[in-house]
Scaffold this motif. Structure first.
Motif, PDB file in Angstrom:
ATOM      1  N   GLY A   8       3.489 -21.794  11.254  1.00 12.53           N
ATOM      2  CA  GLY A   8       2.176 -22.317  11.623  1.00 12.53           C
ATOM      3  C   GLY A   8       1.354 -22.777  10.430  1.00 12.53           C
ATOM      4  N   LYS A   9       1.628 -22.194   9.261  1.00 14.98           N
ATOM      5  CA  LYS A   9       0.881 -22.538   8.050  1.00 14.98           C
ATOM      6  C   LYS A   9       1.768 -23.264   7.041  1.00 14.98           C
ATOM      7  CE  LYS A   9      -2.142 -18.545   8.340  1.00 14.98           C
ATOM      8  NZ  LYS A   9      -2.695 -17.408   7.618  1.00 14.98           N
ATOM      9  N   TRP A  10       2.789 -23.948   7.500  1.00 17.69           N
ATOM     10  CA  TRP A  10       3.784 -24.518   6.603  1.00 17.69           C
ATOM     11  C   TRP A  10       3.185 -25.410   5.516  1.00 17.69           C
ATOM     12  CZ3 TRP A  10       8.038 -23.163   4.675  1.00 17.69           C
ATOM     13  CH2 TRP A  10       8.830 -24.066   3.975  1.00 17.69           C
ATOM     14  N   LYS A  11       2.185 -26.201   5.853  1.00 19.79           N
ATOM     15  CA  LYS A  11       1.598 -27.090   4.835  1.00 19.79           C
ATOM     16  C   LYS A  11       1.028 -26.294   3.669  1.00 19.79           C
ATOM     17  CE  LYS A  11       0.745 -30.815   7.949  1.00 19.79           C
ATOM     18  NZ  LYS A  11       0.778 -32.105   8.046  1.00 19.79           N
ATOM     19  N   GLN A  12       0.444 -25.130   3.952  1.00 22.12           N
ATOM     20  CA  GLN A  12      -0.084 -24.287   2.889  1.00 22.12           C
ATOM     21  C   GLN A  12       1.033 -23.523   2.166  1.00 22.12           C
ATOM     22  OE1 GLN A  12      -1.207 -24.338   6.078  1.00 22.12           O
ATOM     23  NE2 GLN A  12      -3.431 -24.240   6.143  1.00 22.12           N
ATOM     24  N   VAL A  13       2.075 -23.171   2.888  1.00 22.97           N
ATOM     25  CA  VAL A  13       3.168 -22.344   2.351  1.00 22.97           C
ATOM     26  C   VAL A  13       4.154 -23.162   1.514  1.00 22.97           C
ATOM     27  CG1 VAL A  13       5.097 -20.842   3.040  1.00 22.97           C
ATOM     28  CG2 VAL A  13       2.953 -20.745   4.281  1.00 22.97           C
ATOM     29  N   LYS A  14       4.194 -24.464   1.733  1.00 20.74           N
ATOM     30  CA  LYS A  14       5.151 -25.316   1.008  1.00 20.74           C
ATOM     31  C   LYS A  14       5.072 -25.128  -0.495  1.00 20.74           C
ATOM     32  CE  LYS A  14       4.407 -29.540   2.310  1.00 20.74           C
ATOM     33  NZ  LYS A  14       4.476 -30.945   2.676  1.00 20.74           N
ATOM     34  N   GLY A  15       3.888 -24.978  -1.027  1.00 23.09           N
ATOM     35  CA  GLY A  15       3.715 -24.795  -2.467  1.00 23.09           C
ATOM     36  C   GLY A  15       4.391 -23.530  -2.960  1.00 23.09           C
ATOM     37  N   GLN A  16       4.289 -22.462  -2.190  1.00 22.58           N
ATOM     38  CA  GLN A  16       4.949 -21.213  -2.558  1.00 22.58           C
ATOM     39  C   GLN A  16       6.461 -21.356  -2.492  1.00 22.58           C
ATOM     40  OE1 GLN A  16       3.293 -17.651  -0.686  1.00 22.58           O
ATOM     41  NE2 GLN A  16       1.403 -18.795  -0.336  1.00 22.58           N
ATOM     42  N   ALA A  17       6.945 -22.081  -1.505  1.00 24.86           N
ATOM     43  CA  ALA A  17       8.386 -22.326  -1.393  1.00 24.86           C
ATOM     44  C   ALA A  17       8.860 -23.168  -2.581  1.00 24.86           C
ATOM     45  CB  ALA A  17       8.704 -23.026  -0.071  1.00 24.86           C
ATOM     46  N   GLN A  18       8.047 -24.140  -2.978  1.00 27.14           N
ATOM     47  CA  GLN A  18       8.393 -24.996  -4.121  1.00 27.14           C
ATOM     48  C   GLN A  18       8.481 -24.168  -5.403  1.00 27.14           C
ATOM     49  OE1 GLN A  18       8.720 -28.660  -4.082  1.00 27.14           O
ATOM     50  NE2 GLN A  18       9.731 -28.155  -5.975  1.00 27.14           N
ATOM     51  N   GLN A  19       7.586 -23.186  -5.546  1.00 29.09           N
ATOM     52  CA  GLN A  19       7.619 -22.326  -6.727  1.00 29.09           C
ATOM     53  C   GLN A  19       8.872 -21.455  -6.734  1.00 29.09           C
ATOM     54  OE1 GLN A  19       3.888 -20.217  -6.590  1.00 29.09           O
ATOM     55  NE2 GLN A  19       2.852 -21.791  -7.799  1.00 29.09           N
ATOM     56  N   LYS A  20       9.246 -20.933  -5.584  1.00 31.27           N
ATOM     57  CA  LYS A  20      10.423 -20.065  -5.502  1.00 31.27           C
ATOM     58  C   LYS A  20      11.707 -20.851  -5.698  1.00 31.27           C
ATOM     59  CE  LYS A  20      12.671 -16.492  -2.792  1.00 31.27           C
ATOM     60  NZ  LYS A  20      12.930 -15.573  -3.882  1.00 31.27           N
ATOM     61  N   TRP A  21      11.801 -22.003  -5.069  1.00 29.18           N
ATOM     62  CA  TRP A  21      13.010 -22.826  -5.150  1.00 29.18           C
ATOM     63  C   TRP A  21      12.632 -24.180  -5.744  1.00 29.18           C
ATOM     64  CZ3 TRP A  21      12.050 -20.451  -0.211  1.00 29.18           C
ATOM     65  CH2 TRP A  21      12.815 -19.317   0.025  1.00 29.18           C
ATOM     66  N   GLY A  22      12.540 -24.228  -7.050  1.00 27.50           N
ATOM     67  CA  GLY A  22      12.109 -25.428  -7.758  1.00 27.50           C
ATOM     68  C   GLY A  22      13.008 -26.635  -7.567  1.00 27.50           C
ATOM     69  N   ASP A  23      14.263 -26.408  -7.186  1.00 26.60           N
ATOM     70  CA  ASP A  23      15.179 -27.528  -6.971  1.00 26.60           C
ATOM     71  C   ASP A  23      14.957 -28.232  -5.634  1.00 26.60           C
ATOM     72  OD1 ASP A  23      16.290 -26.977  -9.413  1.00 26.60           O
ATOM     73  OD2 ASP A  23      18.192 -26.208  -8.647  1.00 26.60           O
ATOM     74  N   LEU A  24      14.168 -27.637  -4.764  1.00 24.36           N
ATOM     75  CA  LEU A  24      13.874 -28.300  -3.491  1.00 24.36           C
ATOM     76  C   LEU A  24      12.810 -29.366  -3.722  1.00 24.36           C
ATOM     77  CD1 LEU A  24      13.686 -25.341  -0.941  1.00 24.36           C
ATOM     78  CD2 LEU A  24      15.592 -26.882  -1.361  1.00 24.36           C
ATOM     79  N   THR A  25      13.065 -30.546  -3.232  1.00 24.84           N
ATOM     80  CA  THR A  25      12.134 -31.660  -3.400  1.00 24.84           C
ATOM     81  C   THR A  25      11.049 -31.605  -2.322  1.00 24.84           C
ATOM     82  OG1 THR A  25      13.383 -33.128  -1.951  1.00 24.84           O
ATOM     83  CG2 THR A  25      14.013 -33.105  -4.285  1.00 24.84           C
ATOM     84  N   ASP A  26      10.002 -32.382  -2.529  1.00 24.33           N
ATOM     85  CA  ASP A  26       8.966 -32.500  -1.496  1.00 24.33           C
ATOM     86  C   ASP A  26       9.575 -33.008  -0.199  1.00 24.33           C
ATOM     87  OD1 ASP A  26       6.887 -31.589  -3.076  1.00 24.33           O
ATOM     88  OD2 ASP A  26       6.290 -33.593  -3.716  1.00 24.33           O
ATOM     89  N   PHE A  61      11.457 -14.217   0.744  1.00 26.66           N
ATOM     90  CA  PHE A  61      10.302 -15.111   0.730  1.00 26.66           C
ATOM     91  C   PHE A  61       9.373 -14.801   1.900  1.00 26.66           C
ATOM     92  CE2 PHE A  61       8.405 -19.175   2.187  1.00 26.66           C
ATOM     93  CZ  PHE A  61       7.621 -19.451   1.079  1.00 26.66           C
ATOM     94  N   GLU A  62       9.969 -14.575   3.055  1.00 22.14           N
ATOM     95  CA  GLU A  62       9.209 -14.281   4.275  1.00 22.14           C
ATOM     96  C   GLU A  62       8.369 -13.010   4.097  1.00 22.14           C
ATOM     97  OE1 GLU A  62      10.247 -13.301   8.951  1.00 22.14           O
ATOM     98  OE2 GLU A  62      11.786 -14.153   7.660  1.00 22.14           O
ATOM     99  N   THR A  63       8.941 -11.978   3.522  1.00 24.33           N
ATOM    100  CA  THR A  63       8.223 -10.709   3.383  1.00 24.33           C
ATOM    101  C   THR A  63       7.199 -10.750   2.249  1.00 24.33           C
ATOM    102  OG1 THR A  63       9.999  -9.780   2.025  1.00 24.33           O
ATOM    103  CG2 THR A  63      10.075  -9.319   4.388  1.00 24.33           C
ATOM    104  N   SER A  64       7.403 -11.619   1.273  1.00 23.05           N
ATOM    105  CA  SER A  64       6.473 -11.652   0.132  1.00 23.05           C
ATOM    106  C   SER A  64       5.465 -12.795   0.194  1.00 23.05           C
ATOM    107  CB  SER A  64       7.265 -11.759  -1.177  1.00 23.05           C
ATOM    108  OG  SER A  64       7.893 -13.024  -1.262  1.00 23.05           O
ATOM    109  N   CYS A  65       5.492 -13.569   1.254  1.00 22.06           N
ATOM    110  CA  CYS A  65       4.620 -14.730   1.372  1.00 22.06           C
ATOM    111  C   CYS A  65       3.157 -14.322   1.393  1.00 22.06           C
ATOM    112  CB  CYS A  65       4.970 -15.497   2.641  1.00 22.06           C
ATOM    113  SG  CYS A  65       4.071 -17.034   2.791  1.00 22.06           S
ATOM    114  N   ASN A  66       2.349 -14.980   0.582  1.00 19.84           N
ATOM    115  CA  ASN A  66       0.911 -14.701   0.511  1.00 19.84           C
ATOM    116  C   ASN A  66       0.112 -15.771   1.259  1.00 19.84           C
ATOM    117  OD1 ASN A  66       1.458 -12.592  -1.265  1.00 19.84           O
ATOM    118  ND2 ASN A  66       1.380 -13.941  -3.020  1.00 19.84           N
ATOM    119  N   CYS A  67       0.314 -15.849   2.545  1.00 21.20           N
ATOM    120  CA  CYS A  67      -0.401 -16.882   3.273  1.00 21.20           C
ATOM    121  C   CYS A  67      -1.386 -16.290   4.253  1.00 21.20           C
ATOM    122  CB  CYS A  67       0.534 -17.784   4.028  1.00 21.20           C
ATOM    123  SG  CYS A  67       2.248 -17.436   4.033  1.00 21.20           S
TER     124      CYS A  67
END
Length: 67
Positions: A8-26, A61-67
């Motif tokens: 539900g908050k994916w737009k806000q969470v994308k940045g955290q995912a990008q930090q965790k997995w830097g090889d994933l592109t936008d 990632f799911e358990t540590s997400c700060n959203c």
């Protein structure tokens, strides 16, 4: 946080995912669009790891997400 909340908050969470997995592109993260299995597949593909390892990373990632 459970995955429904993350999705539900994916737009806000994308940045955290990008930090965790830097090889994933936008583009990768836009295609994931909050879908857990899609994220697992992208992590597996980009990092060349087994599906169970990708699942483990997404679960962490799911358990540590700060959203």
């Amino acid at each position: 946080m459970n995955w429904d909340q993350i999705q539900g908050k994916w737009k806000q969470v994308k940045g955290q995912a990008q930090q965790k997995w830097g090889d994933l592109t936008d583009d990768d993260l836009n295609k994931v669009d909050g879908k857990r299995e899609e994220l697992v597949g992208r992590v597996q593909e980009r990092y060349g790891i087994a599906k169970d390892e990708a699942e483990k990373q997404v679960k962490e990632f799911e358990t540590s997400c700060n959203c």
